[in-house]
Design a protein around this motif. Structure first.
Motif, short mmCIF file in Angstrom:
data_model
loop_
_atom_site.label_atom_id
_atom_site.label_comp_id
_atom_site.label_asym_id
_atom_site.label_seq_id
_atom_site.Cartn_x
_atom_site.Cartn_y
_atom_site.Cartn_z
N GLY A 82 -50.02 4.74 -20.15
CA GLY A 82 -50.75 3.48 -20.04
C GLY A 82 -49.87 2.25 -20.23
O GLY A 82 -50.34 1.13 -20.06
N SER A 83 -48.60 2.45 -20.54
CA SER A 83 -47.69 1.32 -20.75
C SER A 83 -47.27 0.72 -19.42
O SER A 83 -47.47 1.32 -18.36
N LYS A 84 -46.65 -0.46 -19.46
CA LYS A 84 -46.19 -1.10 -18.23
C LYS A 84 -45.23 -0.19 -17.46
O LYS A 84 -45.37 -0.01 -16.26
N ILE A 85 -44.26 0.37 -18.14
CA ILE A 85 -43.29 1.23 -17.46
C ILE A 85 -43.90 2.59 -17.14
O ILE A 85 -43.57 3.19 -16.12
N GLY A 86 -44.80 3.06 -17.96
CA GLY A 86 -45.47 4.32 -17.70
C GLY A 86 -46.33 4.28 -16.45
O GLY A 86 -46.46 5.28 -15.74
N ARG A 87 -46.91 3.12 -16.16
CA ARG A 87 -47.72 2.97 -14.95
C ARG A 87 -46.83 2.92 -13.70
O ARG A 87 -47.28 3.21 -12.60
N MET A 88 -45.55 2.55 -13.87
CA MET A 88 -44.62 2.53 -12.74
C MET A 88 -44.12 3.93 -12.39
O MET A 88 -43.76 4.19 -11.25
N ALA A 89 -44.08 4.80 -13.38
CA ALA A 89 -43.62 6.19 -13.19
C ALA A 89 -44.59 7.12 -13.91
O ALA A 89 -44.24 7.74 -14.90
N PRO A 90 -45.83 7.22 -13.40
CA PRO A 90 -46.86 7.96 -14.14
C PRO A 90 -46.55 9.44 -14.35
O PRO A 90 -46.85 9.98 -15.42
N LEU A 91 -45.95 10.09 -13.38
CA LEU A 91 -45.65 11.50 -13.53
C LEU A 91 -44.60 11.72 -14.61
O LEU A 91 -44.75 12.58 -15.48
N LEU A 92 -43.54 10.92 -14.58
CA LEU A 92 -42.50 11.01 -15.61
C LEU A 92 -43.08 10.71 -16.99
O LEU A 92 -42.79 11.41 -17.96
#
Length: 162
Positions: free
Chosen positions: A45-55
């Motif tokens: 749910g973080s900004k960077i997590g939303r950019m690379a959701p699978l990772l």
């Protein structure tokens, strides 16, 4: 802490580093902002997590939140990877400054961080707050003032921008 606080912490860290070093303040600022987000790759749910959701999902399943990616071990690994693939010292220093600011900010949360992962000891600052609280907003404001101060200092003689 929220993404905007981590970005501002990374920016302030990069600008402070620019003040005390000969590194490029533009690169330090941009890299600091990016570095301020990287440790939250463990949270989808973080900004960077939303950019690379699978990772983000894979890292979260393997390690959980605020564990491996908030540790000294992760800092060492990222530094090694950056040194191997991005030999620019300004970028590397900015990313690491942003990551360190992120780790310090999250150490100020109630849950703390696993700084010495894989050792399962939580590390917290003596004063803690909740993400999104009024205290976090005050921290954001203070960090913003610090960024403006060091930004003025870093760019005062930087004529390439104008």
């Amino acid at each position: 802490m929220t993404g905007k606080t981590h970005i501002m912490g990374g920016v302030a860290s990069g600008l402070a580093l620019a003040h005390f070093t000969h590194y490029d303040p533009v690169l330090l600022t941009a890299a600091g902002a990016l570095g301020g987000l990287i440790p939250d790759i463990c949270h989808s749910g973080s900004k960077i997590g939303r950019m690379a959701p699978l990772l983000a999902k894979i890292i979260n399943v393997l390690f959980g939140h605020r564990t491996f990616t908030h540790s000294l071990l992760f800092l060492i690994i990222v530094n090694s990877l950056i040194a191997a693939f991005l030999p620019n010292d300004s970028i590397r220093a900015g990313i690491l400054a942003g990551m360190v600011s992120h780790i310090i900010l999250d150490a100020g949360t109630k849950k703390g961080i696993k700084l010495f992962y894989p050792i399962k000891i939580s590390v917290r600052l003596p004063f803690t707050t909740r993400t999104g609280s009024a205290v976090e907003h005050a921290v954001f404001a203070v960090i913003s003032v610090i960024a403006v101060y060091f930004g003025y200092e870093a760019f005062a003689g930087y004529t390439d921008l104008f």
